[in-house]
Design a protein around this motif. Sequence first.
Motif, PDB file in Angstrom:
ATOM      1  N   TYR B  76     -53.269   2.416  15.050  1.00 18.81           N
ATOM      2  CA  TYR B  76     -52.352   3.420  15.006  1.00 18.81           C
ATOM      3  C   TYR B  76     -52.533   3.515  13.768  1.00 18.81           C
ATOM      4  CZ  TYR B  76     -48.263   1.290  16.616  1.00 18.81           C
ATOM      5  OH  TYR B  76     -47.876   0.484  16.277  1.00 18.81           O
ATOM      6  N   SER B  77     -51.940   4.951  13.633  1.00 18.12           N
ATOM      7  CA  SER B  77     -51.431   5.477  12.038  1.00 18.12           C
ATOM      8  C   SER B  77     -49.209   5.535  12.561  1.00 18.12           C
ATOM      9  CB  SER B  77     -51.669   7.171  11.400  1.00 18.12           C
ATOM     10  OG  SER B  77     -51.827   7.507  12.184  1.00 18.12           O
ATOM     11  N   LYS B  78     -48.763   5.135  10.889  1.00 18.06           N
ATOM     12  CA  LYS B  78     -47.335   5.320  11.549  1.00 18.06           C
ATOM     13  C   LYS B  78     -46.985   7.448  11.617  1.00 18.06           C
ATOM     14  CE  LYS B  78     -45.083   1.722   8.391  1.00 18.06           C
ATOM     15  NZ  LYS B  78     -45.237   1.750   9.337  1.00 18.06           N
ATOM     16  N   ASP B  79     -47.990   7.836  12.127  1.00 17.60           N
ATOM     17  CA  ASP B  79     -47.342   9.702  12.528  1.00 17.60           C
ATOM     18  C   ASP B  79     -47.835   9.758  13.597  1.00 17.60           C
ATOM     19  OD1 ASP B  79     -49.430  11.110   9.759  1.00 17.60           O
ATOM     20  OD2 ASP B  79     -50.042   9.506  11.462  1.00 17.60           O
ATOM     21  N   GLU B  80     -48.566   9.239  14.473  1.00 15.46           N
ATOM     22  CA  GLU B  80     -48.953   9.032  15.653  1.00 15.46           C
ATOM     23  C   GLU B  80     -48.260   8.914  17.035  1.00 15.46           C
ATOM     24  OE1 GLU B  80     -53.686   6.703  15.934  1.00 15.46           O
ATOM     25  OE2 GLU B  80     -53.083   7.499  17.369  1.00 15.46           O
ATOM     26  N   ILE B  81     -48.475   9.739  17.211  1.00  8.73           N
ATOM     27  CA  ILE B  81     -47.606   9.668  18.938  1.00  8.73           C
ATOM     28  C   ILE B  81     -47.898   9.012  19.904  1.00  8.73           C
ATOM     29  CG2 ILE B  81     -46.057  11.993  20.119  1.00  8.73           C
ATOM     30  CD1 ILE B  81     -45.056  11.848  17.213  1.00  8.73           C
ATOM     31  N   PRO B  82     -47.581   8.704  20.849  1.00  9.86           N
ATOM     32  CA  PRO B  82     -47.955   8.174  21.770  1.00  9.86           C
ATOM     33  C   PRO B  82     -47.634   8.593  23.107  1.00  9.86           C
ATOM     34  CG  PRO B  82     -45.278   7.259  21.727  1.00  9.86           C
ATOM     35  CD  PRO B  82     -45.560   8.177  20.431  1.00  9.86           C
TER      36      PRO B  82
END
Lengths: 325, 306, 310
Positions: B76-82
């Motif tokens: 997952y990338s840093k700007d993904e929201i869970p």
Amino acid sequence: MADSTPEARPSLGAKLQALNRNALYLSLFAVVSGSLILTHLTSLQVPAQPQPCTKDTYTLLRNIPAGDTIIIDTGATNSTRGENGGEMEAVFRIAMRERLRFVLYTWQEPQCIEIAKGVIAKINLERRTSNPPEPEYREWDDYVILGFFPDGGTMLQTVASNIRDAWAAKKEKDPAGRERSVFESPVLKNIHRVEDIRAYVNIAMSNLMPTIVARVGRKLPVISMITGVMFPEQLNYYKSGQLKGLINGLVGTVELETLMEKGIDAKGEVGGHAPGPPVAAAFPGEKNYARGMDYYFAFCCAMSLLIVAIVIGNVGMMLERRRKP
Amino acid sequence: MRELAQLAPPTTVWTAHNGSTLLWVEIVAALILGILLAMGLSRLPIRLRKPIVAVVTFAGGLYFVLQYIWPQAQDYSKDEIPRGTVEGVSFWLQGTLPTVTNFAQVLGALLLGLGISSLLRIHISQLVKKHKDWLFSLTLIVSMLAMLVFGYWDWLSKLGPGAEQAVAANPHIFPNFARDFLFDGLFINLDAVMYSMIAFFIFSAAYRSFRLRSIEATILLGTALLVMLTLMGGVLVGWDRVVDAVGGGGGGHAGFLENFRLGAIKDWVQDNLQSPSIRAMEFGLAIGGLAMSLRLWLGIEKGVSN
Amino acid sequence: MQYYDTGFWQIVFVAVLIVFLLFNIIRARRGKSLFIRRIAGLSAIDEAIGRSTEMGRPVLMVPGLSGLGPVGIQAVNIFAYIARTAAKFGTPIRICFADAALYSVAQEIIRDVYQSEGFADRYDPTAVRFISDRQFAFAAGVAGMILREKIAAAFLLGDWFAESLILAESANSVGAIQVAGSTVTTQTPFLIAACDYVLIGDEFYAASAYLSREPVLVGSLVGQDWSKLLIAAIIVVLMVQASIEKALVPQTTQETQEGPGLIWTSKPIPARLKKRSDLLENRLFNPRPPAALSPREKRKLNAWEKDSDQ
């Protein structure tokens, strides 16, 4: 008048069982020193029979495509240069000849990186002075050094889930002298997941496999280059398939050098001549026998002396038992 | 709005940049909080200390247990929201792991200082009171201080742009030379000497203990000799040639006598005796470790001295 | 979002082991009498301390390179028992540490032991000391102490590595009686060759239960034995199952990662004998990695996720 009756003097059996400790140490020192000098003067080569685990290591490394990246996790210190030193030299030679890129780090001792740098410089000198000269391996283009990680287990866990996150803060100087992220270097440019790494080579003097295998063992092939004393324990990981290659200390290094010299033919024979493309070819005409073979004769002489000492002790014990009904 | 919702969250307490004001404020606040906490804990009644220690131990252990058993999101990338609780907890666990390990390293470094202070206390006292062997205490203190001074001086001299290259170009500058002499010249080589001494100790221990005293000792001696012989390539090759000569053929065609190659005997002992024994011991040790860890985690460990 | 398959059965297995441990702890707390066999090395503790007291020489205890973890705490627990006995007899002790965290914990424990025995005046603060966190500096320091102070008994219990033989031989050279135990199995042969008594494998973890007979510890020990029996039973069952499956059940399908998306697919193949990787227990303990996604697949998946959110 001095008492010199036979009962007061120790018997031969008693003497053989209680040889002076300093005499034993001196004999070992003399035998090992003498054999090292003899090897140096005569370039003596002792034959070796590579074990399946060594052959698997060599096959794995030789079949990685040129330009791909491997991880070399080094734990070779000055103390273990007799075993780990030779292993490290052999793996660097194979990687450089195969044009494999590698990531170098340690989580065992900070001095390991300095020692690795020294070995790389030594092999670069060999390549420069060989005939014909081979290109040197350059930091940034061919390898990157990530340094010392104090908590390697946690670092590996992060590597396993997100390699770019694990090493996000690591920087190296490019050929122009600018500090840039290691993921901009040709070594790690195409690495997005840990599965993109072709092999994990661990050179260590203690048992780190429970940590390494648990964290990355299922994601990429792991090769363990260990000291001889840890070999029996590591063998279980190899037998269960969790390790894809295993090198047994100095003996394993000599076996690896033998494979570099003779290769494995199409039928799986070492130095055989079965027709067809080899399972893992040799490096003909290059320096293959190195530190391992330099120390091997001395090692064999020390083993022989140990066996002689054990036999002497047991002969003494039997003589003593016969003397006393 | 959806696109904006996918952007990275703003800077938080855990993501303050190096050298920023927020980070300094955090450091000072943590220091004050730590002092207040230590003072508060020391004033607590004794009957409350054990439950607090148990709760903190449990919470700390729970964090690492969850690290292992909670589903870990991949790639997952840093700007993904869970999405959802499971992913949220997974992101939080993975995001906080570097911070938690930093805590552990800082704590380890502080405790090392405690160990060093104990060492100095003991040896300075021996030196001052001129106890027996005070010379060794003096040697320890002098070596420790020398390494500290020159190591730090060397590190300071390599700070700044171009400093490291300047030092490499002129390695005879006093602090760098002293540090290299003490570390590379003395410490690393003394380390190697201590390791090499093991060879002599193995020699005397083997000579003393490998005797035909009993059945078990005989088995120990026999397998030790077998292993030692198989480590010598010359012996292996020579033995194989004898087997080939007796069996009437090389390259694995000696029939039943193939089983008497030294390598084959060693492999049998390794596969059928050594490896299973080590596996069994490792199982026992792992389960023993699990039990001990569980007792420590749940706070039910009873010391032998209780 | 992909999740890595950590292996469901492994978590279930560990949960079963934990149930065994907790169940037996509860059994023992309820007064059930549980048996522990004699362990020679631990029975020799009193003999070793008695010998030291007679000779007027110290008892040495070293936990190796153990850090503040289960091994280190277990070693300190055993040392606390030894220190309790030494306190009663007035025998001097020396405890050397290579880990500062364990040292600070042990210092408190040993001081408490002396105080609880009523011999606070006999406690020597310099008896518990930190030597060095470097392996061979630690070995050199402790070996020097052994030779200078001519210790009479040595207890080498914990995480031992290469330095084990240095200390064992040094203690042997001054005639000390030695009880040793390492959690590193490859050091056990060295300790057996050099020491008088050796705790092999998890006898080290059994020591606290053996010495104190505390119900929690004894119950936990029995739970460990149940766990080992379970492992043995699983090995036997899977061995039989694998033998039958390999000999009698032919492989008729093969799973491979195929296509641009490298998705796991199962396709029929001519019947053949199963290889090790085809057997049930191999698949149980070695779950397949998730299917790799090509960049195009990833873009498609991301677009699909965005669409479904709107």
